[in-house]
Design a protein around this motif. Structure first.
Motif, mmCIF file in Angstrom:
data_model
loop_
_atom_site.group_PDB
_atom_site.id
_atom_site.type_symbol
_atom_site.label_atom_id
_atom_site.label_comp_id
_atom_site.label_asym_id
_atom_site.label_seq_id
_atom_site.Cartn_x
_atom_site.Cartn_y
_atom_site.Cartn_z
ATOM 1 N N ASN A 171 0.856 -0.910 0.071
ATOM 2 C CA ASN A 171 0.059 -0.160 -0.047
ATOM 3 C C ASN A 171 0.896 1.337 0.142
ATOM 4 O O ASN A 171 1.131 1.905 0.419
ATOM 5 C CB ASN A 171 -0.939 -0.153 1.309
ATOM 6 C CG ASN A 171 -2.120 -0.760 1.100
ATOM 7 O OD1 ASN A 171 -3.069 -0.800 -0.122
ATOM 8 N ND2 ASN A 171 -2.861 -0.693 1.877
ATOM 9 N N GLU A 230 -13.268 2.741 0.851
ATOM 10 C CA GLU A 230 -13.986 1.923 1.564
ATOM 11 C C GLU A 230 -13.970 2.143 3.524
ATOM 12 O O GLU A 230 -14.603 2.012 3.666
ATOM 13 C CB GLU A 230 -12.472 0.760 1.514
ATOM 14 C CG GLU A 230 -12.414 0.117 3.075
ATOM 15 C CD GLU A 230 -11.115 -0.536 3.108
ATOM 16 O OE1 GLU A 230 -9.989 -1.479 1.617
ATOM 17 O OE2 GLU A 230 -10.384 -0.595 4.029
ATOM 18 N N GLY A 251 -8.867 1.985 14.746
ATOM 19 C CA GLY A 251 -7.009 2.726 13.693
ATOM 20 C C GLY A 251 -7.184 2.880 12.480
ATOM 21 O O GLY A 251 -8.494 2.977 11.718
HETATM 22 C C1 6PG Z 1 -7.208 -3.811 0.814
HETATM 23 C C2 6PG Z 1 -7.544 -3.348 1.979
HETATM 24 C C3 6PG Z 1 -6.671 -3.420 2.711
HETATM 25 C C4 6PG Z 1 -6.069 -3.104 4.122
HETATM 26 C C5 6PG Z 1 -6.425 -1.700 4.670
HETATM 27 C C6 6PG Z 1 -7.227 -0.887 5.909
HETATM 28 O O1 6PG Z 1 -7.991 -3.463 -0.361
HETATM 29 O O2 6PG Z 1 -7.537 -5.210 1.118
HETATM 30 O O3 6PG Z 1 -8.231 -1.690 2.210
HETATM 31 O O4 6PG Z 1 -5.544 -2.403 2.426
HETATM 32 O O5 6PG Z 1 -7.117 -3.526 4.761
HETATM 33 O O6 6PG Z 1 -5.348 -0.665 4.688
HETATM 34 O O7 6PG Z 1 -6.864 0.317 6.387
HETATM 35 P P1 6PG Z 1 -7.017 0.713 7.581
HETATM 36 O O8 6PG Z 1 -5.679 0.075 8.706
HETATM 37 O O9 6PG Z 1 -6.763 1.672 7.319
HETATM 38 O O10 6PG Z 1 -7.965 1.081 8.167
#
Ligand code: 6PG
Length: 480
Positions: free
Chosen positions: A102, A189, A258
């Motif tokens: 990411n 999301e 978080g």
């Molecule tokens: C995905 C999610 C993944 C992760 C996030 C959670 O697409 O599979 O988005 O990348 O679960 O980074 O983000 P936070 O920890 O900031 O809620």
């Protein structure tokens, strides 16, 4: 050299991706800084396909066929830079380095430039779907050159989730485009999750329903146009019972959300592009507020004034009000997606990417966290050109909001009157009403700006920039 693809970094995401690649006929070179992880993968899953383990990065690179293609699955930031450099040192011109973390898209733009200068290809690839997705089919958002896509495309297609018969991967655009789109995916999301959380709160604190009852409601909602992964898992989370106390698990989880940064990046980037992503921003702020432990405790102690945070809904009207909440959720969700796509469009313009929004919607239909039935409609809207200006003008969505809006207004109004926070519902509604306003109070703001700073304003009846000598009433306006 026998491997056609390699994976560096064998924590949960990396090893699952390596296994997925092996399951689909790829010969997968694997390397991890500490060899134990590599050994664990081979011991536990070595029989699932063809793996070529290595103890050093040089050995790993040597085990790859040319053009050598390696996917990095390590922590974003400094660890990613370190691995990129090690790989680039050991690789040769024409080889392809893929960052599946990411990563922040500006980092990807920088890295791509540096790596290209060394004659190699660099692909920043968004990977969504968590650990389960990595193993059984993620949604993949690769950036980078057309040439690297020729090699990488078939490999990524072999492991991506399938939605409506199509693999959930497309070449997003040059350099940072893939990570940009993944970033906005995560922002959406956040908005989706916040809207669901507000719906839950209205039912839980507002209507006094318990977690299991609300779980049943979400299960029903999942059979409607809201059908999606996040609604589905929400029902499951709400039905989960805590083994220790026998209570609903959600009731014993600390109410502090978080975040790892991608939602914040989405909002920061939107701010610099001057795109109002109000739904996403409110979702990030709501997580922030939940973490303000000291101020929240003080607010309890001092009993900040306000209504009781219960909704006065008669039992005969309860079912209708729950329907109202569902409509409010759907309308707000449409706004949040419209805003997210606005940001992608603005980013594409700013960074010179040619991003096919319909294709983005299509690859989000499967594998990723925001996968949802309604993305079929979103992709159709972009494909037909109906959403060229905004998703909100595509007839399907325009009608959906027209039908939902009375409910939406009732929910926001009732929540406000009863002291219940609905930041994402309310801000999405304000955005919608702002957009459809014939005349906005921005005229007054222009007047104020001109008053204190001589910033000038435009007139409705004449082109040009004007300045008024405000302090001297009666003096005519002058053209600046
Ligand atoms: C995905 C999610 C993944 C992760 C996030 C959670 O697409 O599979 O988005 O990348 O679960 O980074 O983000 P936070 O920890 O900031 O809620």
């Amino acid at each position: 050299a026998t491997a056609n693809i390699g994976v560096v970094g064998l924590a949960a995401m990396g090893s699952n991706l390596a296994r997925n690649l092996a399951h689909h006929g790829n010969t997968v070179a694997v390397y991890n800084r500490h060899y134990e992880r590599t050994e664990k993968l081979i011991n536990e899953h070595g029989n699932e396909g063809k793996f070529v383990p290595s103890k050093t990065i040089e050995e790993f690179v040597a085990s790859l066929k040319r053009p050598r293609t390696a996917i990095i699955m390590v922590k974003a930031g400094a660890p990613t830079d370190a691995v990129i450099n090690e790989l680039a040192d050991a690789m040769e011109p024409g080889d392809i380095i893929v960052d599946g973390g990411n990563s922040y898209f500006e980092d990807t733009i920088r890295r791509e430039k540096e790596i290209r200068a060394r004659g190699l290809h660099f692909v920043g690839c968004g990977v969504s779907g968590g650990e389960e997705g990595a193993l059984n089919g993620p949604s993949l958002m690769p950036g980078g050159t057309e040439e690297s896509w020729k090699t990488l495309g078939p490999i990524l297609k072999s492991i991506a989730a399938i939605a409506e018969g199509e693999p959930c991967v497309t070449h997003i655009g040059e350099n940072g485009a893939g990570h940009f789109v993944k970033m906005v995916h995560n922002g959406i999301e956040y908005a989706d999750m916040q809207l669901i959380a507000e719906s839950y709160d209205l039912m839980h604190r507002g209507l006094g329903m318990d977690a299991a009852e609300i779980g049943d409601v979400f299960e029903e909602w999942n059979k409607t146009e809201l059908n999606s992964y996040l609604i589905e898992i929400t029902a499951e989370v709400l039905h989960q019972v805590d083994a220790k106390t026998g209570k609903a698990l959600v009731d014993v989880i600390v109410d502090r959300a978080g975040m790892k940064g991608t939602g914040t990046w989405t909002v920061q980037t939107a701010l610099s592009l001057a795109i109002p992503v109000t739904g996403i921003a409110e979702a990030v702020f709501a997580r922030g507020l939940s973490g303000m432990t000291e101020q929240r405790a003080e607010a309890q102690k001092q009993h900040l004034a306000g209504p009781e945070q219960k909704l006065d809904v008669a039992s005969a009207e309860r079912a209708a009000f729950i329907e109202d909440i569902r409509h409010a959720l759907y309308a707000s969700k449409i706004v949040a997606y419209a805003q997210g796509f606005d940001e992608i469009q603005a980013g594409a313009k700013e960074y010179g990417w040619n991003i096919d929004l319909a294709a983005v919607a299509r690859i989000w239909r499967g594998g990723c966290i925001i996968r949802a039935q309604f993305l079929n409609r979103v992709s159709e809207a972009f494909e037909s050109g109906e959403a060229d200006i905004s998703l909100l003008f595509a007839p399907y969505f325009k009608d959906a909001i027209a039908k939902a809006q009375d409910s939406w207004r009732r929910v926001v109004a009732k929540a406000a009157l009863n002291g219940m926070p609905t930041p994402a519902f309310a801000s999405s509604l304000s955005y919608y009403d702002g957009l459809r306003s014939d005349r906005l109070p921005a005229a007054l703001i222009q007047g104020q700006r001109d008053y204190f700073g001589a910033h000038t304003y435009g007139r409705i009846d004449q082109p040009g920039a004007f300045h008024t000598l405000w302090a001297e009433p009666g003096r005519p306006e002058i053209t600046a």
